[in-house]
Design a protein around this motif. Structure first.
Motif, PDB file in Angstrom:
ATOM      1  N   VAL A  30      42.409  34.988  46.632  1.00 29.65           N
ATOM      2  CA  VAL A  30      43.360  34.614  47.674  1.00 29.65           C
ATOM      3  C   VAL A  30      44.776  34.480  47.124  1.00 29.65           C
ATOM      4  N   ALA A  31      44.924  34.023  45.883  1.00 30.82           N
ATOM      5  CA  ALA A  31      46.275  33.903  45.319  1.00 30.82           C
ATOM      6  C   ALA A  31      46.930  35.276  45.208  1.00 30.82           C
ATOM      7  N   THR A  32      46.142  36.273  44.867  1.00 37.72           N
ATOM      8  CA  THR A  32      46.672  37.636  44.797  1.00 37.72           C
ATOM      9  C   THR A  32      47.113  38.114  46.175  1.00 37.72           C
ATOM     10  N   LEU A  33      46.317  37.775  47.198  1.00 37.21           N
ATOM     11  CA  LEU A  33      46.679  38.162  48.562  1.00 37.21           C
ATOM     12  C   LEU A  33      47.973  37.487  48.995  1.00 37.21           C
ATOM     13  N   ILE A  34      48.139  36.205  48.670  1.00 37.02           N
ATOM     14  CA  ILE A  34      49.369  35.497  49.027  1.00 37.02           C
ATOM     15  C   ILE A  34      50.557  36.090  48.273  1.00 37.02           C
ATOM     16  N   HIS A  35      50.321  36.454  47.022  1.00 33.71           N
ATOM     17  CA  HIS A  35      51.384  37.096  46.240  1.00 33.71           C
ATOM     18  C   HIS A  35      51.800  38.411  46.888  1.00 33.71           C
ATOM     19  N   GLU A  36      50.830  39.210  47.304  1.00 36.18           N
ATOM     20  CA  GLU A  36      51.150  40.508  47.869  1.00 36.18           C
ATOM     21  C   GLU A  36      51.791  40.382  49.251  1.00 36.18           C
ATOM     22  N   ALA A  37      51.347  39.387  50.055  1.00 41.32           N
ATOM     23  CA  ALA A  37      51.856  39.256  51.417  1.00 41.32           C
ATOM     24  C   ALA A  37      53.242  38.633  51.458  1.00 41.32           C
ATOM     25  N   PHE A  38      53.489  37.659  50.578  1.00 40.61           N
ATOM     26  CA  PHE A  38      54.732  36.885  50.661  1.00 40.61           C
ATOM     27  C   PHE A  38      55.612  37.021  49.420  1.00 40.61           C
ATOM     28  N   GLY A  39      55.161  37.748  48.431  1.00 44.71           N
ATOM     29  CA  GLY A  39      55.933  37.840  47.202  1.00 44.71           C
ATOM     30  C   GLY A  39      55.927  36.561  46.399  1.00 44.71           C
ATOM     31  N   ALA A  40      54.907  35.728  46.607  1.00 50.23           N
ATOM     32  CA  ALA A  40      54.849  34.433  45.920  1.00 50.23           C
ATOM     33  C   ALA A  40      54.615  34.624  44.429  1.00 50.23           C
ATOM     34  N   ARG A  41      55.255  33.741  43.650  1.00 46.45           N
ATOM     35  CA  ARG A  41      55.013  33.730  42.209  1.00 46.45           C
ATOM     36  C   ARG A  41      53.823  32.830  41.923  1.00 46.45           C
ATOM     37  N   VAL A  42      52.906  33.288  41.121  1.00 50.58           N
ATOM     38  CA  VAL A  42      51.671  32.566  40.850  1.00 50.58           C
ATOM     39  C   VAL A  42      51.671  32.108  39.399  1.00 50.58           C
ATOM     40  N   THR A  43      51.553  30.782  39.206  1.00 51.03           N
ATOM     41  CA  THR A  43      51.458  30.217  37.857  1.00 51.03           C
ATOM     42  C   THR A  43      50.079  29.615  37.691  1.00 51.03           C
ATOM     43  N   GLU A  44      49.355  30.076  36.712  1.00 52.41           N
ATOM     44  CA  GLU A  44      47.978  29.622  36.513  1.00 52.41           C
ATOM     45  C   GLU A  44      47.928  28.499  35.492  1.00 52.41           C
ATOM     46  N   LEU A  45      47.265  27.397  35.872  1.00 49.66           N
ATOM     47  CA  LEU A  45      47.045  26.273  34.974  1.00 49.66           C
ATOM     48  C   LEU A  45      45.553  26.143  34.702  1.00 49.66           C
ATOM     49  N   PRO A  46      45.198  25.458  33.648  1.00 52.67           N
ATOM     50  CA  PRO A  46      43.771  25.230  33.388  1.00 52.67           C
ATOM     51  C   PRO A  46      43.114  24.497  34.555  1.00 52.67           C
ATOM     52  N   GLY A  47      41.802  24.643  34.643  1.00 52.33           N
ATOM     53  CA  GLY A  47      41.060  23.933  35.680  1.00 52.33           C
ATOM     54  C   GLY A  47      41.082  24.632  37.016  1.00 52.33           C
TER      55      GLY A  47
END
Length: 327
Positions: free
Chosen positions: A304-321
């Motif tokens: 889903v994070a990839t979908l939000i990135h593709e739909a809105f151009g959102a930047r995704v930062t991944e943290l542990p957990g």
């Protein structure tokens, strides 16, 4: 996913500020001036300290992964760099730590983290992402959605109903089923024999949808009867009158689908977080207010994070957990 226009944010301004502080304090770039600024921010009110405490708990839950990450970063920090930098431990173990820890022990926030004691000791409960069916009595079948907990109610050893503590259930009553009541918050739901209904109890708000047959609602002396495809809700305010229900949406989770129709992305993320291990965190007001029309299979929530990135151009930062920051 179809983005449209803007409307509202799910998280409070204080929580967003707390997230900004947390990100800064754990970035490795914070200075002594930042530390002083953080302490001034936190000292403004109990609400400020609470917001940071709740946000900090998310970090604490990272457990061994976070500890390992912090250990690696501490090993690489230099102690004689100008301007002088503060370590993560120095920041996070600062002036707020004691009060924050006490607060977190007593008030776990908004199901971000482990369930409360009442949920853990419930007669029936489901974990994040889990759905299952239980047969409570002849003719009484309960479908449990993710993060749901309930207790059985008995009188003289005879089952008379259930107390829904949190989560969402669908009840099917056969034609020959006896009386059965669902207690949820301050109200009661009584599905009639031959009926089917959906009861959603989240954050003190209860939404009841009659899928088939008739359902009686009682809330603080006020009674309503729901016919098929009708819906009503109650919570901090009075019960709403029966209105036409979106049955496709109400029943979607039984088909392992989530349906969103022109809803703010903040609401979409909040709903997805009920099903997905880890957590999606929106750090942008603009992004949180974007409207969404979408259908998600529960089997694709890992993407889903990839979908939000593709739909809105959102930047995704991944943290542990499994925590993903969306900005």
């Amino acid at each position: 996913m179809e983005p449209t226009t803007a409307s509202m944010s799910h998280d409070s301004p204080l929580h967003r500020e707390a997230r900004d502080w947390l990100l800064l304090l754990t970035s490795g770039r914070a200075t002594l001036a930042d530390a002083q600024g953080f302490r001034r921010w936190c000292a403004q009110s109990v609400a400020h300290a609470r917001a940071f405490a709740e946000t900090r708990l998310m970090w604490e839950r990272l457990g061994s992964a976070a500890a390992s990450l912090a250990q690696r970063e501490r090993a690489t920090e230099t102690s004689a760099v100008a301007p002088r930098r503060m370590s993560r431990r120095a920041f996070l173990g600062g002036a707020v730590a004691a009060s924050a820890a006490a607060l977190l022990l007593t008030q776990p926030p908004l199901r971000l983290w482990p369930p409360g004691l009442s949920d853990l000791s419930a007669d029936f409960r489901t974990a994040t992402g889990e759905q299952r069916t239980v047969q409570l009595a002849p003719g009484v079948t309960v479908e449990m959605n993710t993060q749901t907990a309930f207790n059985l109610r008995k009188v003289d050893g005879r089952l008379v109903g259930m107390e829904l503590l949190d989560g969402e259930v669908q009840l099917r009553m056969s034609d020959g089923a006896g009386d059965f009541t669902v207690w949820a918050e301050k109200g009661r739901v009584q599905p009639m024999p031959g009926s089917q209904c959906n009861v959603r109890c989240l954050g003190g708000d209860v939404e009841v949808t009659a899928l088939d047959g008739s359902v009686q609602l009682d809330y603080r002396g006020h009674r309503e009867a729901l016919g098929a495809a009708q819906q009503a809700s109650y919570g901090a305010h009075d019960m709403t009158p029966p209105a036409a229900a979106d049955l496709d949406r109400a029943m979607a989770w039984r088909r392992r689908v989530l349906v969103f129709d022109d809803q703010p992305l903040s609401d979409v993320v909040a709903e997805i977080n009920r099903y997905r291990p880890g957590r999606l965190v929106l750090t942008s007001d603009t992004l949180a207010s974007r409207k969404v029309r979408a259908r998600f299979s529960l089997n694709q929530l890992s993407d889903v994070a990839t979908l939000i990135h593709e739909a809105f151009g959102a930047r995704v930062t991944e943290l542990p957990g499994g925590i993903l920051l969306l900005s």
